[in-house]
Design a protein around this motif. Structure first.
Motif, PDB file in Angstrom:
ATOM      1  N   LYS A 140       0.805  -1.162  -0.001  1.00  0.00           N
ATOM      2  CA  LYS A 140       0.032  -0.198  -0.087  1.00  0.00           C
ATOM      3  C   LYS A 140       0.645   1.385  -0.139  1.00  0.00           C
ATOM      4  O   LYS A 140       0.282   2.502  -0.016  1.00  0.00           O
ATOM      5  CB  LYS A 140      -0.995  -0.014   1.159  1.00  0.00           C
ATOM      6  N   LYS A 141       2.163   1.031   0.167  1.00  0.00           N
ATOM      7  CA  LYS A 141       2.864   2.414   0.170  1.00  0.00           C
ATOM      8  C   LYS A 141       3.774   2.573  -0.904  1.00  0.00           C
ATOM      9  O   LYS A 141       4.836   3.381  -0.966  1.00  0.00           O
ATOM     10  CB  LYS A 141       4.016   2.164   1.420  1.00  0.00           C
ATOM     11  N   ASP A 142       3.592   1.899  -2.042  1.00  0.00           N
ATOM     12  CA  ASP A 142       4.299   2.102  -3.372  1.00  0.00           C
ATOM     13  C   ASP A 142       3.912   3.597  -3.747  1.00  0.00           C
ATOM     14  O   ASP A 142       2.757   3.820  -3.436  1.00  0.00           O
ATOM     15  CB  ASP A 142       4.015   0.974  -4.402  1.00  0.00           C
ATOM     16  N   LYS A 143       4.876   3.939  -4.628  1.00  0.00           N
ATOM     17  CA  LYS A 143       4.511   5.457  -5.110  1.00  0.00           C
ATOM     18  C   LYS A 143       4.953   5.205  -6.625  1.00  0.00           C
ATOM     19  O   LYS A 143       5.878   4.612  -7.100  1.00  0.00           O
ATOM     20  CB  LYS A 143       5.266   6.666  -4.544  1.00  0.00           C
ATOM     21  N   LEU A 144       4.175   6.091  -7.454  1.00  0.00           N
ATOM     22  CA  LEU A 144       4.721   6.304  -8.894  1.00  0.00           C
ATOM     23  C   LEU A 144       4.807   7.528  -9.144  1.00  0.00           C
ATOM     24  O   LEU A 144       4.037   8.477  -8.987  1.00  0.00           O
ATOM     25  CB  LEU A 144       3.252   5.574  -9.629  1.00  0.00           C
ATOM     26  N   LEU A 145       6.036   7.743  -9.890  1.00  0.00           N
ATOM     27  CA  LEU A 145       6.419   9.395 -10.226  1.00  0.00           C
ATOM     28  C   LEU A 145       6.716   9.420 -11.864  1.00  0.00           C
ATOM     29  O   LEU A 145       7.698   8.513 -12.211  1.00  0.00           O
ATOM     30  CB  LEU A 145       7.791   9.876  -9.511  1.00  0.00           C
ATOM     31  N   LEU A 146       5.810   9.949 -12.633  1.00  0.00           N
ATOM     32  CA  LEU A 146       6.112   9.938 -13.789  1.00  0.00           C
ATOM     33  C   LEU A 146       6.242  11.363 -14.310  1.00  0.00           C
ATOM     34  O   LEU A 146       5.629  12.346 -14.164  1.00  0.00           O
ATOM     35  CB  LEU A 146       4.790   9.486 -14.801  1.00  0.00           C
ATOM     36  N   PHE A 147       7.409  11.559 -15.221  1.00  0.00           N
ATOM     37  CA  PHE A 147       7.699  12.944 -15.721  1.00  0.00           C
ATOM     38  C   PHE A 147       7.444  13.115 -17.181  1.00  0.00           C
ATOM     39  O   PHE A 147       7.264  11.892 -18.007  1.00  0.00           O
ATOM     40  CB  PHE A 147       9.193  13.167 -15.728  1.00  0.00           C
ATOM     41  N   ASP A 148       6.947  14.111 -17.603  1.00  0.00           N
ATOM     42  CA  ASP A 148       6.449  14.321 -19.094  1.00  0.00           C
ATOM     43  C   ASP A 148       7.544  14.401 -19.746  1.00  0.00           C
ATOM     44  O   ASP A 148       7.180  14.002 -21.268  1.00  0.00           O
ATOM     45  CB  ASP A 148       5.763  15.708 -19.099  1.00  0.00           C
ATOM     46  N   ASN A 149       8.541  14.598 -19.547  1.00  0.00           N
ATOM     47  CA  ASN A 149       9.756  14.566 -20.365  1.00  0.00           C
ATOM     48  C   ASN A 149      11.021  14.158 -19.840  1.00  0.00           C
ATOM     49  O   ASN A 149      11.237  14.189 -18.415  1.00  0.00           O
ATOM     50  CB  ASN A 149      10.005  15.960 -21.052  1.00  0.00           C
ATOM     51  N   GLY A 150      12.132  13.836 -20.697  1.00  0.00           N
ATOM     52  CA  GLY A 150      13.398  13.395 -20.243  1.00  0.00           C
ATOM     53  C   GLY A 150      13.711  12.207 -20.798  1.00  0.00           C
ATOM     54  O   GLY A 150      12.874  11.112 -21.103  1.00  0.00           O
ATOM     55  N   PRO A 151      15.112  11.964 -21.080  1.00  0.00           N
ATOM     56  CA  PRO A 151      15.602  10.696 -21.938  1.00  0.00           C
ATOM     57  C   PRO A 151      15.764   9.712 -20.991  1.00  0.00           C
ATOM     58  O   PRO A 151      15.553   9.902 -19.810  1.00  0.00           O
ATOM     59  CB  PRO A 151      16.935  11.335 -22.630  1.00  0.00           C
ATOM     60  N   HIS A 152      16.090   8.365 -21.251  1.00  0.00           N
ATOM     61  CA  HIS A 152      16.084   7.542 -20.476  1.00  0.00           C
ATOM     62  C   HIS A 152      17.166   7.351 -19.345  1.00  0.00           C
ATOM     63  O   HIS A 152      18.185   7.875 -19.290  1.00  0.00           O
ATOM     64  CB  HIS A 152      16.486   6.012 -21.505  1.00  0.00           C
ATOM     65  N   VAL A 153      16.675   7.170 -18.244  1.00  0.00           N
ATOM     66  CA  VAL A 153      17.376   7.198 -16.886  1.00  0.00           C
ATOM     67  C   VAL A 153      17.909   8.496 -16.693  1.00  0.00           C
ATOM     68  O   VAL A 153      19.050   8.801 -15.869  1.00  0.00           O
ATOM     69  CB  VAL A 153      18.490   6.205 -16.719  1.00  0.00           C
TER      70      VAL A 153
END
Length: 308
Positions: A274-287
């Motif tokens: 229940k404590k997982d988080k997801l952070l998605l950025f709209d832009n940026g190359p791989h890693v």
């Protein structure tokens, strides 16, 4: 003819030491580490990260095969981070990518996967050998240092590897004192990763190469006794009853791994964490989201760590 081509494709996949071998011999890992640091700090605005205490990394060799370096925090602590680099990268890269966690109060250990950096030659397996190497480094850490708690951070292939470790038997999780995982730009489908690595300029050649993916996997299994599909992460999540929180980070513009994979892993794991988080950025190359969005990246990690 097909066999010759498959052999060449496997050679391409495993050409991960070619670029740095001479550099290590001539200049050494310390010089490479500092070149990476100087390059990144001059090119990107990394003001939220302090490099005042970046010196004094020390080198160790784990299991006579795996080269690792570690850094003790300026404030004495028994909290540790192990960083795992991506395909065709090295410990020096993951040292820089993990460094912001030194600022958050952790000691850091990073290492070269087999057939990367200074570690021994072998086969890149996108999870199998890599998980084994990580496990050996975890055991080394606990055998040689006092560890109160441990976190893992991985990038691309390293992210897939730390995800696998987080789904180990609960006894292993408890023994390792693992508290959290940060997964940056992970993947789910190894066949798709093979296709990305074996990327050719003309469509007919690319389509033919992609048609040989099953043959590449069969050769790994038959000639090297390695099943690169050994770990089905979806099934591991389904059968798992005990894990640690994971922060998934990805760019929607990533052209190597797919942000939908991190999204799917996050959704699948809701049943066990229940404590997982997801952070998605709209832009940026791989890693490279940490470099492109440094402040937001670090603040998201701080928020994640507060709530685990």
């Amino acid at each position: 003819m097909k066999k010759v081509i498959v052999d060449k494709l496997i050679k391409i996949i495993n050409s991960t030491k070619a670029g740095n071998a001479n550099f290590y011999t001539t200049y050494g890992w310390e010089q490479l580490l500092n070149l990476y640091k100087d390059s990144l700090t001059s090119e990107y605005n990394l003001d939220p990260i302090s490099f005042d205490n970046f010196e004094n990394w020390k080198k160790v060799i784990v299991d006579n095969r795996i080269h690792a370096i570690y850094h003790l925090n300026k404030v004495k602590t028994n909290k540790w981070i192990i960083g795992c680099h991506g395909y065709s990268s090295s410990k020096e890269s993951s040292a820089l990518s993990s460094w912001f966690l030194e600022n958050l109060g952790y000691n850091i250990m990073v290492f070269d996967f087999i057939n990367h950096g200074e570690s021994d030659e072998g086969l890149v397996t996108f999870g199998v050998h890599e998980l084994d190497a990580l496990t050996k480094v975890v055991n080394y850490l606990h055998s040689n240092f006092k560890v109160k708690e441990m976190g893992l951070i991985g990038f691309s292939m390293g992210a897939f590897t730390v995800n696998l470790f987080s789904l180990f038997d609960k006894k292993i999780i408890k023994k390792s004192k693992l508290k959290f995982v940060i997964s940056d730009s992970s993947y789910m489908d190894i066949k798709l990763i093979f296709k990305k690595i074996l990327n050719f300029t003309t469509d007919p050649i690319q389509k033919y190469v992609e048609s040989l993916m099953d043959e590449v996997i069969k050769k790994y299994r038959k000639d090297f006794n390695i099943d690169v599909l050994k770990y089905d992460i979806v099934k591991l999540i389904e059968i798992n009853k005990k894990t640690v929180p994971v922060l998934y980070i990805h760019s929607k513009k990533d052209l190597v791994t797919y942000y939908k994979d991190s999204e799917k892993l996050y959704e699948l794991r809701k049943a066990i964490s229940k404590k997982d988080k997801l952070l998605l950025f709209d832009n940026g190359p791989h890693v490279q989201t940490q470099l492109k969005h440094t402040k937001q990246y670090i603040e998201a990690v701080k928020d994640f760590l507060k709530n685990i």
